[in-house]
Design a protein around this motif. Structure first.
Motif, PDB file in Angstrom:
ATOM      1  N   HIS A  69      56.313  35.073 -11.794  1.00  0.00           N
ATOM      2  CA  HIS A  69      56.171  35.882 -10.580  1.00  0.00           C
ATOM      3  C   HIS A  69      57.540  36.362 -10.098  1.00  0.00           C
ATOM      4  O   HIS A  69      57.691  37.506  -9.673  1.00  0.00           O
ATOM      5  N   ILE A  70      58.542  35.494 -10.169  1.00  0.00           N
ATOM      6  CA  ILE A  70      59.882  35.907  -9.737  1.00  0.00           C
ATOM      7  C   ILE A  70      60.401  37.013 -10.652  1.00  0.00           C
ATOM      8  O   ILE A  70      60.917  38.037 -10.192  1.00  0.00           O
ATOM      9  N   GLY A  71      60.230  36.821 -11.960  1.00  0.00           N
ATOM     10  CA  GLY A  71      60.689  37.846 -12.898  1.00  0.00           C
ATOM     11  C   GLY A  71      59.958  39.170 -12.693  1.00  0.00           C
ATOM     12  O   GLY A  71      60.573  40.242 -12.671  1.00  0.00           O
ATOM     13  N   ASP A  72      58.637  39.099 -12.501  1.00  0.00           N
ATOM     14  CA  ASP A  72      57.846  40.323 -12.290  1.00  0.00           C
ATOM     15  C   ASP A  72      58.284  41.041 -11.020  1.00  0.00           C
ATOM     16  O   ASP A  72      58.409  42.268 -10.985  1.00  0.00           O
ATOM     17  N   PHE A  73      58.499  40.269  -9.975  1.00  0.00           N
ATOM     18  CA  PHE A  73      58.875  40.856  -8.689  1.00  0.00           C
ATOM     19  C   PHE A  73      60.207  41.590  -8.827  1.00  0.00           C
ATOM     20  O   PHE A  73      60.361  42.724  -8.353  1.00  0.00           O
ATOM     21  N   GLY A  74      61.156  40.951  -9.515  1.00  0.00           N
ATOM     22  CA  GLY A  74      62.455  41.592  -9.698  1.00  0.00           C
ATOM     23  C   GLY A  74      62.335  42.870 -10.505  1.00  0.00           C
ATOM     24  O   GLY A  74      62.885  43.921 -10.136  1.00  0.00           O
ATOM     25  N   ALA A  75      61.569  42.807 -11.591  1.00  0.00           N
ATOM     26  CA  ALA A  75      61.413  43.989 -12.443  1.00  0.00           C
ATOM     27  C   ALA A  75      60.716  45.110 -11.683  1.00  0.00           C
ATOM     28  O   ALA A  75      61.028  46.293 -11.861  1.00  0.00           O
ATOM     29  N   LEU A  76      59.783  44.732 -10.809  1.00  0.00           N
ATOM     30  CA  LEU A  76      59.056  45.721 -10.013  1.00  0.00           C
ATOM     31  C   LEU A  76      60.022  46.461  -9.090  1.00  0.00           C
ATOM     32  O   LEU A  76      59.976  47.696  -8.977  1.00  0.00           O
ATOM     33  N   CYS A  77      60.925  45.710  -8.450  1.00  0.00           N
ATOM     34  CA  CYS A  77      61.925  46.354  -7.593  1.00  0.00           C
ATOM     35  C   CYS A  77      62.873  47.205  -8.438  1.00  0.00           C
ATOM     36  O   CYS A  77      63.324  48.269  -8.003  1.00  0.00           O
ATOM     37  N   GLY A  78      63.181  46.733  -9.645  1.00  0.00           N
ATOM     38  CA  GLY A  78      64.046  47.514 -10.528  1.00  0.00           C
ATOM     39  C   GLY A  78      63.428  48.856 -10.879  1.00  0.00           C
ATOM     40  O   GLY A  78      64.134  49.868 -11.014  1.00  0.00           O
ATOM     41  N   ASP A  79      62.089  48.875 -11.004  1.00  0.00           N
ATOM     42  CA  ASP A  79      61.410  50.120 -11.373  1.00  0.00           C
ATOM     43  C   ASP A  79      61.473  51.175 -10.275  1.00  0.00           C
ATOM     44  O   ASP A  79      61.202  52.345 -10.525  1.00  0.00           O
ATOM     45  N   VAL A  80      61.784  50.772  -9.030  1.00  0.00           N
ATOM     46  CA  VAL A  80      61.938  51.783  -7.983  1.00  0.00           C
ATOM     47  C   VAL A  80      63.412  51.928  -7.604  1.00  0.00           C
ATOM     48  O   VAL A  80      63.737  52.451  -6.551  1.00  0.00           O
ATOM     49  N   GLY A  81      64.285  51.444  -8.473  1.00  0.00           N
ATOM     50  CA  GLY A  81      65.714  51.675  -8.277  1.00  0.00           C
ATOM     51  C   GLY A  81      66.373  50.771  -7.255  1.00  0.00           C
ATOM     52  O   GLY A  81      67.477  51.039  -6.816  1.00  0.00           O
ATOM     53  N   PHE A  82      65.697  49.680  -6.867  1.00  0.00           N
ATOM     54  CA  PHE A  82      66.308  48.751  -5.921  1.00  0.00           C
ATOM     55  C   PHE A  82      67.063  47.698  -6.722  1.00  0.00           C
ATOM     56  O   PHE A  82      66.590  46.601  -6.987  1.00  0.00           O
ATOM     57  N   ALA A  83      68.271  48.054  -7.139  1.00  0.00           N
ATOM     58  CA  ALA A  83      68.958  47.335  -8.205  1.00  0.00           C
ATOM     59  C   ALA A  83      69.323  45.874  -7.940  1.00  0.00           C
ATOM     60  O   ALA A  83      69.307  45.082  -8.876  1.00  0.00           O
ATOM     61  N   PRO A  84      69.688  45.480  -6.713  1.00  0.00           N
ATOM     62  CA  PRO A  84      70.130  44.082  -6.577  1.00  0.00           C
ATOM     63  C   PRO A  84      69.038  43.076  -6.913  1.00  0.00           C
ATOM     64  O   PRO A  84      69.315  42.004  -7.444  1.00  0.00           O
ATOM     65  N   MET A  85      67.773  43.445  -6.623  1.00  0.00           N
ATOM     66  CA  MET A  85      66.689  42.466  -6.765  1.00  0.00           C
ATOM     67  C   MET A  85      66.465  42.025  -8.216  1.00  0.00           C
ATOM     68  O   MET A  85      66.339  40.821  -8.468  1.00  0.00           O
ATOM     69  N   PRO A  86      66.402  42.970  -9.192  1.00  0.00           N
ATOM     70  CA  PRO A  86      66.217  42.468 -10.565  1.00  0.00           C
ATOM     71  C   PRO A  86      67.353  41.556 -11.013  1.00  0.00           C
ATOM     72  O   PRO A  86      67.114  40.586 -11.728  1.00  0.00           O
ATOM     73  N   ALA A  87      68.593  41.865 -10.569  1.00  0.00           N
ATOM     74  CA  ALA A  87      69.707  41.005 -10.965  1.00  0.00           C
ATOM     75  C   ALA A  87      69.535  39.612 -10.365  1.00  0.00           C
ATOM     76  O   ALA A  87      69.688  38.599 -11.057  1.00  0.00           O
ATOM     77  N   LEU A  88      69.184  39.569  -9.069  1.00  0.00           N
ATOM     78  CA  LEU A  88      69.022  38.275  -8.419  1.00  0.00           C
ATOM     79  C   LEU A  88      67.813  37.531  -8.981  1.00  0.00           C
ATOM     80  O   LEU A  88      67.863  36.327  -9.213  1.00  0.00           O
ATOM     81  N   ALA A  89      66.720  38.271  -9.212  1.00  0.00           N
ATOM     82  CA  ALA A  89      65.513  37.612  -9.728  1.00  0.00           C
ATOM     83  C   ALA A  89      65.739  37.074 -11.129  1.00  0.00           C
ATOM     84  O   ALA A  89      65.262  35.988 -11.470  1.00  0.00           O
ATOM     85  N   SER A  90      66.473  37.835 -11.956  1.00  0.00           N
ATOM     86  CA  SER A  90      66.706  37.345 -13.324  1.00  0.00           C
ATOM     87  C   SER A  90      67.547  36.078 -13.282  1.00  0.00           C
ATOM     88  O   SER A  90      67.400  35.192 -14.115  1.00  0.00           O
ATOM     89  N   ARG A  91      68.425  35.983 -12.272  1.00  0.00           N
ATOM     90  CA  ARG A  91      69.227  34.764 -12.124  1.00  0.00           C
ATOM     91  C   ARG A  91      68.341  33.600 -11.686  1.00  0.00           C
ATOM     92  O   ARG A  91      68.420  32.496 -12.230  1.00  0.00           O
TER      93      ARG A  91
END
Lengths: 491, 295
Positions: free
Chosen positions: A240-262
């Motif tokens: 769920h954390i990974g999906d959420f980050g990738a979802l934000c990445g898909d709309v260009g909200f870049a910090p979230m995928p980086a933080l979620a992947s961490r």
């Protein structure tokens, strides 16, 4: 086809099952099994009772289609047609599903099988349903996608930016897994179940083991159940954390995928320290689990989960309050409650569209019999709801992990699993993507037939209704908000 | 609000896994076995070969006597061998055989003497020097279960940060120097794999990833599967594992690209370094090095 005509075409036993209640049952799965020159067709329905209702019909050649009554039956019947050479009369979409791009015979059809006649799909188009008209453009995507993603094909018909039709063509990763399992020693086949969907491998292993244990009448010790529960909720949290980050990445909200992947990697490393594997492969076995971490390891895991959960709740909340994220998520990719019911959608996708369907609460198994999980449910059915449902479920998983790790049952972690188990049985677990069902038939400890109904197989057909009507630029985001497994679907 | 998140990212301590941990403990958590050749005997070799679900462990005999073989390309790390014979099989902490030719994944010992028989392997793959310090990678899923994809995606997280080495994942094979292929090639994907390979510009470097990519893995016997990647396109190097850990992927790519992970002269891992590392760490070594919360 009218409802009455569709009902009249069904075998009597199936018609009785279908008509028993005013409310039609939820379709869980349909699958086939070769019996000599005939095919045994199994229907699994959910009527809310403790057990699924199984109706079995033996037919040779032809059977009435359930699709006019239950659209969710479409892919299931097409798969049976491809694998067992059975014609479903009245099926509105009589095209091959598993291997439509190959002239080769179906994977496991016995002799004397029947095929939909070549002109059965006339008017539908042999390959894709044609969409014609002034200004209609067809966009073909895949099977090789532009990222680290599994293969599958999407065929869009667009009018300007607007998607007016979408068809999926999957099964590129079809590995004949169910056929491969047939004949194997059941007790040793867990590694294959683990390789059905690699990011949900523990859920698959546990579902497989539970089906075996049910047949053999074995109840794993409480500590093993707790360990499986911990692993499955960790798997859900990481996904769920990974999906959420990738979802934000898909709309260009870049910090979230980086933080979620961490945060996701924090959890994988915590798993590694806890049990020696990142994805819990090789842990669940029939009769229990293969490891028993000590008190220190449990405390360390509890700390890591609490830290990741706290940070995700804060960061995720901030992301969803961001206006640019809200502008994209709100109202996009709506799966209406009616469509979710029609396609018998499962998991977070269904729960974000108003369906209160969670096996951990509805049919508690293993660790969930000792400790319940707060069930999330939202009604909007849009991308925002599917993002929020992941946050709610992540929080519930964190709470479950905290409580379970603090209240550790005593005893051993593995009971002997008897050799030579016989019989049939199913087990269902709530994987991160939803209801996952394993149905098994064993003879002298060997698998005769194993059917795997993954949540992705069930949910993929529910994706197009959420995409059609929106703009094509929203597709990656909507697709990610479903986050279905291709390999789990294709098997 | 977005500024807050960025500030937090900038202020948080580095998560990078230390390079010597990457090199020396790359297989930590992979569940790959390490065979102690000196402990082998004929009875044990038979038992191990019988217990292995993918026939990664084999025994036989030739003019040189009886031998025992472990093919890392077929091993899925199920752990049954280590559980059955803990005196002779340990969970591997370091695996040299990452990013090597197929033959180099097969380790063979003489059952009679316990000595390792070196594989007859070709030269390691060599990347043309003109690629310099940048390499574009196209990941291709030929039918995998998504386990390898999860680990490849992890390469871009703040712990491993593949881009430090000038390597990028690109969206099209036409932009790529290297094709990173996972999964057994399914019959349904075989043509797409061939076309992707054809679209790749020279030198068309191909690395097969995972037990399935190396050999077909647990799916090798399925009629719906064509086999490992090399059944369909030429493969230069192999990274085993089910799935390989991010550290195995990094050491494998570094071997293929002839990059040193770490200080000059530290390209190869000395036996002492591995021993020292294994003594202080366990299967969770990378975790304990990198994650302050789990130590």
């Amino acid at each position: 086809m009218t409802r009455d005509a569709a009902l009249a075409g069904l075998p009597l036993t199936l018609r009785r099952t279908w008509e028993k209640d005013a409310q039609p049952p939820r379709l869980v799965s349909i699958f086939g099994r070769s019996v000599g020159r005939e095919t045994e067709v199994h229907y699994l329905f959910d009527r809310g009772a403790a057990d699924y209702e199984e109706t079995t019909v033996v037919v040779g050649g032809e059977i009435g289609s359930l699709v006019p009554l239950a659209p969710a039956a479409s892919w299931q019947e097409r798969e049976i047609h491809d694998r067992f050479g059975l014609i479903f009369a009245g099926h509105p979409d009589p095209r091959p599903l598993l291997r439509p791009w190959q002239p080769a015979p179906p994977v496991s059809a016995p002799n004397g099988t029947r095929r939909w006649p070549p002109d059965a799909a006339a008017g539908i188009g042999a390959e894709f349903i044609p969409v014609t008209g002034n200004g209609v453009t067809e966009v073909a995507v895949g099977p090789v996608h532009a990222g680290i993603i599994e293969p599958g094909h999407f065929r869009f018909s667009t009018m300007g930016d607007r998607v007016i039709f979408l068809e999926l063509r999957h099964f590129y990763t079809h590995k004949g897994t169910e056929d491969l399992l047939a004949g194997m020693d059941a007790a040793g086949a867990t590694p294959i179940a683990e390789s059905v969907s690699g990011d949900n491998c523990l859920a698959h292993a546990v579902a497989y083991c539970q089906a075996l244990e049910r047949i053999a009448g074995v109840e794993p010790p409480p500590r093993a159940q707790a360990l499986r529960g911990v692993g499955m909720e960790l798997e859900r949290l990481a996904n769920h954390i990974g999906d959420f980050g990738a979802l934000c990445g898909d709309v260009g909200f870049a910090p979230m995928p980086a933080l979620a992947s961490r945060l996701k990697e924090d959890l994988l490393l915590a798993s590694l320290a806890f049990c020696g594997t990142r994805y819990w492969r090789g842990i669940a076995v029939p009769g229990g689990v293969t490891m028993d971490p000590g008190e220190q390891a449990r405390a360390a895991l509890a700390r890591a989960v609490a830290a990741a959960g706290r940070e995700f709740a804060e960061l995720g909340g901030r992301a969803l309050r961001n206006p640019s994220v809200q502008a994209r998520f709100d109202g996009a990719g709506v799966l209406t409650p009616q469509a979710a019911r029609d396609f018998a959608a499962v998991g977070p996708v269904a729960r974000a569209s108003g369906a209160p369907l969670d096996l951990r609460r509805d049919r508690p198994y293993g660790a969930y019999r000792r400790r319940s999980v707060a069930a999330a449910r939202l009604a909007a059915g849009d991308v925002m709801a599917r993002a929020q449902i992941r946050m709610l479920e992540a929080a519930a998983a964190v709470e479950f992990l905290r409580a379970t790790l603090a209240d550790w049952p005593p005893g051993n972690v593995r009971d002997r699993f008897p050799a030579g188990a016989e019989g049939r049985g199913w087990a269902a677990v709530e994987s991160p993507r939803g209801e996952l069902v394993y149905w098994l038939l064993l003879q002298q400890g060997r698998i005769v037939r194993c059917h795997i109904r993954s949540p992705s197989f069930q949910n993929w057909p529910a994706l197009p209704p959420a995409v059609i009507g929106g703009i094509i630029a929203d597709f990656p985001m909507i697709n990610k908000s479903f986050n279905l497994s291709y390999s789990g679907c294709d098997r | 609000m977005m500024g807050d998140l960025l500030l937090r990212t900038l202020r948080s301590p580095s998560r990078l896994v230390p390079l010597d941990a990457l090199r020396c403990t790359n297989a930590g958590g992979s569940r790959m076995p390490q065979v102690l050749g000196g402990r082998l005997n004929a009875d044990l070799a038979d038992r191990l070969a019988a217990i292995c679900p993918t026939e990664a462990m084999r025994r036989g005999s030739d003019s040189g006597g009886r031998w025992f073989e472990l093919d890392y390309g077929e091993c899925i790390g199920c752990g049954r061998c280590a559980a059955a014979a803990p005196e002779a099989v340990l969970p591997a902490v370091h695996l040299e055989a990452c990013g090597v030719r197929r033959e180099a994944l097969v380790h063979r010992w003489s059952v009679d003497t316990g000595k390792e028989i070196p594989p007859q392997t070709a030269e390691p793959p060599r990347l043309d020097r003109w690629l310099g310090r940048a390499v574009n990678i196209r990941q291709l899923d030929a039918g995998s279960c998504n386990g390898c994809e999860a680990e490849i995606a992890a390469l871009t997280n703040p712990y491993y940060d593949l881009e430090r080495w000038g390597a990028h994942f690109v969206a099209s094979p036409k932009h790529a120097d290297l094709l990173l292929v996972t999964g057994p090639v399914t019959r349904n994907m075989a043509e797409a794999v061939r076309q992707t390979y054809a679209a790749l510009p020279a030198p068309k470097l191909v690395v097969a990833v995972g037990a399935c990519g190396c050999s077909g893995g647990v799916f090798d016997a399925s009629p719906a599967v064509a086999g490992g990647v090399d059944q369909v396109i030429p493969v230069d190097a192999y990274i085993p594992g089910c799935p390989p850990t991010p550290a195995m992927l990094l050491t494998g790519l570094a071997a293929v690209l002839q990059r040193r992970l770490g200080r000059r002269g530290a390209g190869r891992v000395s036996a002492e370094a591995v021993k020292a590392r294994s003594a202080t760490a366990g299967a969770g070594s990378v975790a304990s090095r990198a994650n302050p919360q789990s130590s």
